[in-house]
Design a protein around this motif. Structure first.
Motif, PDB file in Angstrom:
ATOM      1  N   ALA A 169       1.801 -10.814  -1.893  1.00 20.95           N
ATOM      2  CA  ALA A 169       0.688  -9.940  -1.505  1.00 20.95           C
ATOM      3  C   ALA A 169       1.069  -8.474  -1.665  1.00 20.95           C
ATOM      4  N   ALA A 170       2.308  -8.134  -1.293  1.00 20.35           N
ATOM      5  CA  ALA A 170       2.762  -6.753  -1.468  1.00 20.35           C
ATOM      6  C   ALA A 170       2.798  -6.371  -2.943  1.00 20.35           C
ATOM      7  N   LEU A 171       3.257  -7.279  -3.795  1.00 26.62           N
ATOM      8  CA  LEU A 171       3.304  -6.991  -5.231  1.00 26.62           C
ATOM      9  C   LEU A 171       1.901  -6.834  -5.813  1.00 26.62           C
ATOM     10  N   VAL A 172       0.968  -7.646  -5.337  1.00 28.44           N
ATOM     11  CA  VAL A 172      -0.412  -7.537  -5.823  1.00 28.44           C
ATOM     12  C   VAL A 172      -0.996  -6.172  -5.480  1.00 28.44           C
ATOM     13  N   VAL A 173      -0.831  -5.755  -4.238  1.00 25.47           N
ATOM     14  CA  VAL A 173      -1.382  -4.462  -3.806  1.00 25.47           C
ATOM     15  C   VAL A 173      -0.687  -3.315  -4.526  1.00 25.47           C
ATOM     16  N   SER A 174       0.651  -3.402  -4.639  1.00 26.59           N
ATOM     17  CA  SER A 174       1.393  -2.336  -5.299  1.00 26.59           C
ATOM     18  C   SER A 174       1.066  -2.265  -6.784  1.00 26.59           C
ATOM     19  N   GLY A 180       1.094  -8.730 -12.297  1.00 24.75           N
ATOM     20  CA  GLY A 180       0.639  -7.342 -12.268  1.00 24.75           C
ATOM     21  C   GLY A 180       1.680  -6.350 -11.824  1.00 24.75           C
ATOM     22  N   VAL A 181       2.965  -6.750 -11.851  1.00 27.27           N
ATOM     23  CA  VAL A 181       4.007  -5.864 -11.338  1.00 27.27           C
ATOM     24  C   VAL A 181       4.162  -4.609 -12.194  1.00 27.27           C
ATOM     25  N   GLY A 182       3.714  -4.669 -13.437  1.00 23.97           N
ATOM     26  CA  GLY A 182       3.846  -3.504 -14.309  1.00 23.97           C
ATOM     27  C   GLY A 182       3.005  -2.322 -13.879  1.00 23.97           C
ATOM     28  N   GLY A 183       2.033  -2.533 -13.013  1.00 16.26           N
ATOM     29  CA  GLY A 183       1.197  -1.429 -12.562  1.00 16.26           C
ATOM     30  C   GLY A 183       1.764  -0.642 -11.405  1.00 16.26           C
ATOM     31  N   THR A 184       2.992  -0.952 -10.987  1.00 20.52           N
ATOM     32  CA  THR A 184       3.601  -0.238  -9.862  1.00 20.52           C
ATOM     33  C   THR A 184       3.694   1.251 -10.152  1.00 20.52           C
ATOM     34  N   SER A 185       3.375   2.054  -9.170  1.00 17.37           N
ATOM     35  CA  SER A 185       3.375   3.504  -9.337  1.00 17.37           C
ATOM     36  C   SER A 185       4.790   4.027  -9.549  1.00 17.37           C
ATOM     37  N   LEU A 186       4.961   4.840 -10.579  1.00 19.11           N
ATOM     38  CA  LEU A 186       6.267   5.429 -10.860  1.00 19.11           C
ATOM     39  C   LEU A 186       6.664   6.423  -9.771  1.00 19.11           C
ATOM     40  N   GLU A 187       5.696   7.182  -9.282  1.00 18.38           N
ATOM     41  CA  GLU A 187       5.990   8.163  -8.231  1.00 18.38           C
ATOM     42  C   GLU A 187       6.457   7.462  -6.955  1.00 18.38           C
ATOM     43  N   ALA A 188       5.786   6.366  -6.599  1.00 23.92           N
ATOM     44  CA  ALA A 188       6.202   5.620  -5.406  1.00 23.92           C
ATOM     45  C   ALA A 188       7.589   5.017  -5.596  1.00 23.92           C
ATOM     46  N   ALA A 189       7.872   4.525  -6.797  1.00 26.32           N
ATOM     47  CA  ALA A 189       9.193   3.956  -7.064  1.00 26.32           C
ATOM     48  C   ALA A 189      10.284   5.018  -6.958  1.00 26.32           C
ATOM     49  N   ARG A 190      10.005   6.223  -7.457  1.00 25.26           N
ATOM     50  CA  ARG A 190      10.998   7.301  -7.371  1.00 25.26           C
ATOM     51  C   ARG A 190      11.237   7.701  -5.914  1.00 25.26           C
ATOM     52  N   ARG A 191      10.168   7.797  -5.148  1.00 24.74           N
ATOM     53  CA  ARG A 191      10.317   8.183  -3.741  1.00 24.74           C
ATOM     54  C   ARG A 191      11.096   7.128  -2.969  1.00 24.74           C
ATOM     55  N   GLY A 200       0.798  -1.216   0.000  1.00 23.36           N
ATOM     56  CA  GLY A 200       0.000   0.000   0.000  1.00 23.36           C
ATOM     57  C   GLY A 200       0.831   1.265   0.000  1.00 23.36           C
ATOM     58  N   ARG A 201       2.100   1.155   0.406  1.00 20.08           N
ATOM     59  CA  ARG A 201       2.996   2.317   0.404  1.00 20.08           C
ATOM     60  C   ARG A 201       3.939   2.312  -0.796  1.00 20.08           C
ATOM     61  N   GLY A 202       3.675   1.448  -1.773  1.00 16.19           N
ATOM     62  CA  GLY A 202       4.497   1.431  -2.980  1.00 16.19           C
ATOM     63  C   GLY A 202       5.543   0.351  -3.012  1.00 16.19           C
ATOM     64  N   GLY A 203       5.657  -0.451  -1.961  1.00 20.03           N
ATOM     65  CA  GLY A 203       6.655  -1.514  -1.922  1.00 20.03           C
ATOM     66  C   GLY A 203       6.170  -2.746  -2.668  1.00 20.03           C
ATOM     67  N   PRO A 204       6.890  -3.834  -2.593  1.00 23.10           N
ATOM     68  CA  PRO A 204       8.117  -4.037  -1.821  1.00 23.10           C
ATOM     69  C   PRO A 204       9.391  -3.764  -2.611  1.00 23.10           C
ATOM     70  N   LEU A 205       9.261  -3.426  -3.897  1.00 22.32           N
ATOM     71  CA  LEU A 205      10.448  -3.230  -4.723  1.00 22.32           C
ATOM     72  C   LEU A 205      11.160  -1.951  -4.315  1.00 22.32           C
ATOM     73  N   SER A 206      12.474  -2.049  -4.205  1.00 21.97           N
ATOM     74  CA  SER A 206      13.315  -0.883  -3.918  1.00 21.97           C
ATOM     75  C   SER A 206      14.316  -0.758  -5.061  1.00 21.97           C
ATOM     76  N   LEU A 207      13.932   0.001  -6.058  1.00 22.47           N
ATOM     77  CA  LEU A 207      14.741   0.121  -7.264  1.00 22.47           C
ATOM     78  C   LEU A 207      15.811   1.183  -7.084  1.00 22.47           C
ATOM     79  N   GLU A 208      16.850   1.067  -7.885  1.00 20.08           N
ATOM     80  CA  GLU A 208      17.882   2.092  -7.896  1.00 20.08           C
ATOM     81  C   GLU A 208      17.383   3.306  -8.666  1.00 20.08           C
ATOM     82  N   ARG A 211      -1.609  -2.993  -8.284  1.00 20.29           N
ATOM     83  CA  ARG A 211      -2.957  -2.460  -8.512  1.00 20.29           C
ATOM     84  C   ARG A 211      -3.147  -1.088  -7.889  1.00 20.29           C
ATOM     85  N   ARG A 212      -2.077  -0.541  -7.340  1.00 19.57           N
ATOM     86  CA  ARG A 212      -2.058   0.810  -6.776  1.00 19.57           C
ATOM     87  C   ARG A 212      -3.193   1.029  -5.778  1.00 19.57           C
ATOM     88  N   ALA A 213      -3.373   0.045  -4.919  1.00 16.69           N
ATOM     89  CA  ALA A 213      -4.382   0.184  -3.869  1.00 16.69           C
ATOM     90  C   ALA A 213      -3.937   1.251  -2.876  1.00 16.69           C
TER      91      ALA A 213
END
Length: 355
Positions: A169-174, A241-252, A88-96, A176-178
């Motif tokens: 579960a974290a990837l599913v929520v992220s 569904g990992v492609g739906g991860t928010s870009l703004e959350a990934a940048r933050r 729900g906070r944009g995780g669990p991926l922590s990209l460079e 779908r940008r819940a």
């Protein structure tokens, strides 16, 4: 065109891996691996000292097989709930940061760009979960009349599947940008069902089904396969569904994670905790829990300022302080009863609460 973009993305990934491996200090890596193995060995030895050597009777083992799935399932539900909150906070991926700035903004399929990091996250989680579960199975075999090898194997499988389910579960929520509120609501429902299982003395929750896998050396129950399928299904659904991860959350998260790693390198625990709160989007309340009464003559201004800040603590921080306080109290009680080493646990809990 899409094939060329995919090939270019794969070439970029190979080039970055080659560059990263070229700068790796292998001696330092082996040293860290040695420290990890040493830490696991110490954990096994220390943990075994707190477990009595007397083996449970057949009646005791039957009680564990009957009542065990509910408390173990509650622990699994808590881990899945943490995964849901992270999603729900944009995780669990922590990209460079370069990945976010150059790859995710490029005209390529975002699912293809994020699939490899997601697989690495799942793989690392499964490895860590299997390690923890295997150690737990080894320690459990000291008390239960079961085969140690079977206990370690089932514990490792359970730990790996729990990690896959939590990360999935974290990837599913992220993906779908819940919203965080929706993720917290689902997490609360997952934990609530497990708590109801524990209170009612049943084992009907999905997490309890997966917990039965860890108890297979005691009693084989096919219903555990439903928990296995659910964990694997969450991981597969998260990857899809990992492609739906928010870009703004990934940048933050990219910026905060880089700062977090630097703080860990410097062993600055206070900065680590503060960055972790920012990563969790933990903000003070807009309104205090209640307002302090007006004082005459502006007495004790420092105390009033501190109390005003405490009254704006978010609910998550208040809950964390309560849990740490309970842990410290239980540890001190056990230390008073004779297990003096638990004073260290109480001190660590109070120290973390004060950060």
């Amino acid at each position: 065109m899409n094939g060329n973009r995919g090939a270019a993305l794969a070439d970029l990934g190979r080039a970055r891996r080659h560059h990263r491996l070229a700068t790796v200090d292998w001696f330092d890596s082996f040293y860290h691996a040695y420290l990890t193995a040493l830490g696991v060995g110490v954990a096994i030895i220390v943990g075994s000292t707190y477990i009595p050597d007397e083996e449970l009777t057949a009646a005791g083992a039957a009680l564990v097989a009957r009542e065990g799935p509910a408390p173990v399932g509650l622990g699994i539900a808590v881990l899945v709930a943490l995964g849901l909150r992270s999603g729900g906070r944009g995780g669990p991926l922590s990209l460079e940061a370069p990945t976010v700035a150059h790859v995710l903004l490029a005209p390529v399929d975002r699912s293809a760009a994020l699939r490899a990091p997601a697989v690495r996250q799942l793989r690392f989680g499964a490895y860590a979960g299997a390690l923890v579960g295997g150690v737990a199975g080894l320690l459990a075999a000291r008390r239960l009349p079961i085969d140690p090898y079977a206990s370690v194997l089932c514990g490792a499988m359970t730990g790996a599947l729990v990690a896959l389910g939590a990360v999935g579960a974290a990837l599913v929520v992220s993906g779908r940008r819940a919203s965080p509120a929706a993720a917290n609501l689902v997490a609360l429902a997952v934990v609530g069902v497990a708590v109801a299982d524990l209170v009612a003395g049943t084992a009907l929750a999905p997490s309890s089904a997966l917990a039965r896998l860890a108890l297979w050396p005691l009693t084989f129950e096919p219903v555990a396969l439903a928990g296995v399928a659910l964990a694997l299904g969450l991981a597969a659904l998260g990857l899809a569904g990992v492609g739906g991860t928010s870009l703004e959350a990934a940048r933050r998260r990219a910026g905060l994670v880089s700062e977090l790693r630097f703080a860990v390198t410097l062993q600055d625990l206070r900065t680590v905790v503060l960055l972790r709160r920012r990563l969790a989007q933990e903000r003070p309340r807009g309104r205090p829990w209640f307002r302090l009464p007006a004082s005459r003559g502006n007495r004790l201004p420092v105390l009033r300022r501190d109390l005003a800040g405490i009254l704006r603590f978010p609910a998550t921080r208040v809950l964390r302080l309560i849990v740490l306080g309970v842990v410290a109290g239980l540890a001190l009680g056990a230390a008073w009863a004779g297990t003096s080493t638990l004073v260290v646990l109480a001190g660590v809990a109070l120290y973390v609460a004060a950060l």
